[in-house]
Write an enzyme that holds these catalytic residues in place. Structure first.
Site, PDB file in Angstrom:
ATOM      1  N   ASP A  80       0.798  -1.232   0.000  1.00  0.00           N
ATOM      2  CA  ASP A  80       0.000   0.000   0.000  1.00  0.00           C
ATOM      3  C   ASP A  80       0.832   1.283   0.000  1.00  0.00           C
ATOM      4  OD1 ASP A  80       0.747  -0.878   2.581  1.00  0.00           O
ATOM      5  OD2 ASP A  80      -0.868   0.218   3.550  1.00  0.00           O
ATOM      6  N   GLU A 138      -0.598  -2.100   5.210  1.00  0.00           N
ATOM      7  CA  GLU A 138       0.386  -1.964   6.296  1.00  0.00           C
ATOM      8  C   GLU A 138       0.221  -0.640   7.005  1.00  0.00           C
ATOM      9  OE1 GLU A 138       3.418  -1.143   8.825  1.00  0.00           O
ATOM     10  OE2 GLU A 138       3.273   0.050   7.009  1.00  0.00           O
TER      11      GLU A 138
HETATM   12 ZN   LIG Z   1       5.105   3.788   6.360  1.00  0.00          ZN
HETATM   13 ZN   LIG Z   2       6.470   1.046   5.396  1.00  0.00          ZN
END
Ligand SMILES: [Zn+2]
Ligand SMILES: [Zn+2]
Length: 399
Positions: A80, A138
């Site tokens: 991401d 994440e």
């Molecule tokens: Zn980051």
């Molecule tokens: Zn990262």
């Protein structure tokens, strides 16, 4: 084996660069990585791996079944991007307004894909299996890794160890990697606090309960956790990043809202700090006769590198990159990383892949609108994880 991996990683350099630049131009936010996941799944299928999509929402998993052996190692990259407007003027800059791969996750996905290409070409010689894990979300506070674990990413076949990668600026130079023994990245937890007072005229404070004064006491008191209640050699960060309350200079507010973040490295300290904050909020609010609502959200677990596995990666990297290219990092970083959830479940180690290069103008920190790196770092990453995976499986096989 080392020479074969090195040669193959150098051979695919152009393909890696092209793949990374395409991801960089088309960044997608957490859990919206549809195009990215699709592109990765296609590439894995083309390589000839067993591919699973929709793992933990938009995650992708590729499985390489090796010649023999019953161990499986996981290699994890995230996919991401961030809500950042890119300021780099490069031909491959983000084409999406307000979204950018400012944390280098385009690089992580490409490294893990590169490792799949390299290891698949050598599959007849690999004594075990490798799971290539492409994680979504994440940057979403821990939901990405947890979602994949809940969807069984570490099962069937069971993964017995996991390596994660992250592009890293100073002090790790382009061509180098860095490793921490023990804690590598911090736990990241959140404070959402509402303090309830009783509003009124600011010139008659005794007829009110002032939530701003209560908030001020709490903010000061919780700073004492790091300075007086925990070991100075065990880092703790408590930061209040938002405070909202009041309407005018001569009116005592009715309510104040605070938000903050807490970073710790050790699981026991993480719990201790949470308890101290709860105690301080309760004690101060009670003493000053205010009410409160505290929502303390346990976010990302600390990333703690398992020493045996870290040693194995260090040896592998020294052999394939050269000894001077491998740094033993003195300090962990207080940023959070949801790889913590994975290495809390099975032994893991987090590899920081150097991108710092003043010569090339790559000096910016992670999450900066100017963050960028030279794709040589991808080759360094591929060599390290591919060779470390083979070394792990060979060792497990001979035990
Ligand atoms: Zn980051
Ligand atoms: Zn990262």
């Amino acid at each position: 084996m080392k020479e074969k991996i090195s040669r193959k990683a150098e051979e695919i350099k152009d393909a890696l660069r092209e793949f990374r630049r395409d991801l960089h131009q088309n960044p997608e936010l957490s859990f919206e990585e549809f195009r990215t996941a699709n592109k990765i799944a296609q590439a894995l299928t083309q390589i000839g791996l067993e591919v699973q999509t929709g793992v933990g929402k938009t995650g992708v998993v590729g499985l390489l079944r090796g010649r023999s052996g019953n161990k499986t190692i996981g290699l994890r990259g995230d996919m991401d991007a961030l809500p950042v407007e890119e300021l780099n003027q490069v031909p491959y800059a983000s084409r999406k307004k307000g979204v950018m791969h400012a944390c280098g996750h385009d690089g992580h996905s490409t490294i893990i894909l590169g490792a799949a290409m390299v290891l698949h070409s050598l599959r007849a010689e690999i004594p075990g299996s490798v799971k290539f894990i492409f994680q979504p979300g994440e940057e979403s506070g821990g939901k990405g890794a947890r979602g994949m674990i809940e969807d069984g990413v570490l099962k069937n076949p069971d993964v017995s160890a996991i390596l994660g990668v992250h592009m890293w600026p100073a002090p790790i130079r382009l061509g180098q990697i860095g490793l921490n023994y023990g804690p590598s990245m911090a736990a990241s937890d959140s404070i959402y606090l509402k303090i309830k007072g009783q509003g009124g005229h600011a010139a008659m404070p005794h007829m009110t309960i002032d939530p701003i004064v209560i908030a001020a006491q709490i903010i000061n008191m919780i700073q004492l956790i790091a300075s007086r209640m925990t070991d100075p050699l065990d880092p703790v960060v408590v930061s209040i990043g938002l405070i909202k309350g009041g309407t005018r200079r001569n009116i005592i507010a009715n309510e104040v809202e605070l938000e903050g973040t807490v970073r710790t490295l050790l699981p026991e300290t993480r719990i201790k700090v949470k308890e101290k904050i709860e105690k301080i909020v309760k004690g101060v609010a009670e003493a000053l006769e205010g009410g409160y609502e505290l929502n303390y959200v346990m976010g990302v677990a600390p990333t703690i590198n398992e020493p045996g596995l870290t040693r194995l990666v260090e040896e592998a990297a020294q052999e394939i990159l050269g000894e001077d290219q491998v740094l033993r990092l003195q300090h962990p970083h207080m940023t959070g990383e949801d790889f913590g959830a994975l290495c809390e479940t099975i032994p893991g180690t987090f590899i920081k892949v150097g991108v710092y290069s003043p010569e090339k103008g790559h000096v910016h920190v992670l999450h900066s609108p100017r963050f960028d790196f030279d794709e040589e770092a991808l080759v360094t990453g591929v060599k390290t994880v591919a060779y470390a995976a083979v070394k792990y499986l060979s060792r497990a096989h001979s035990e």
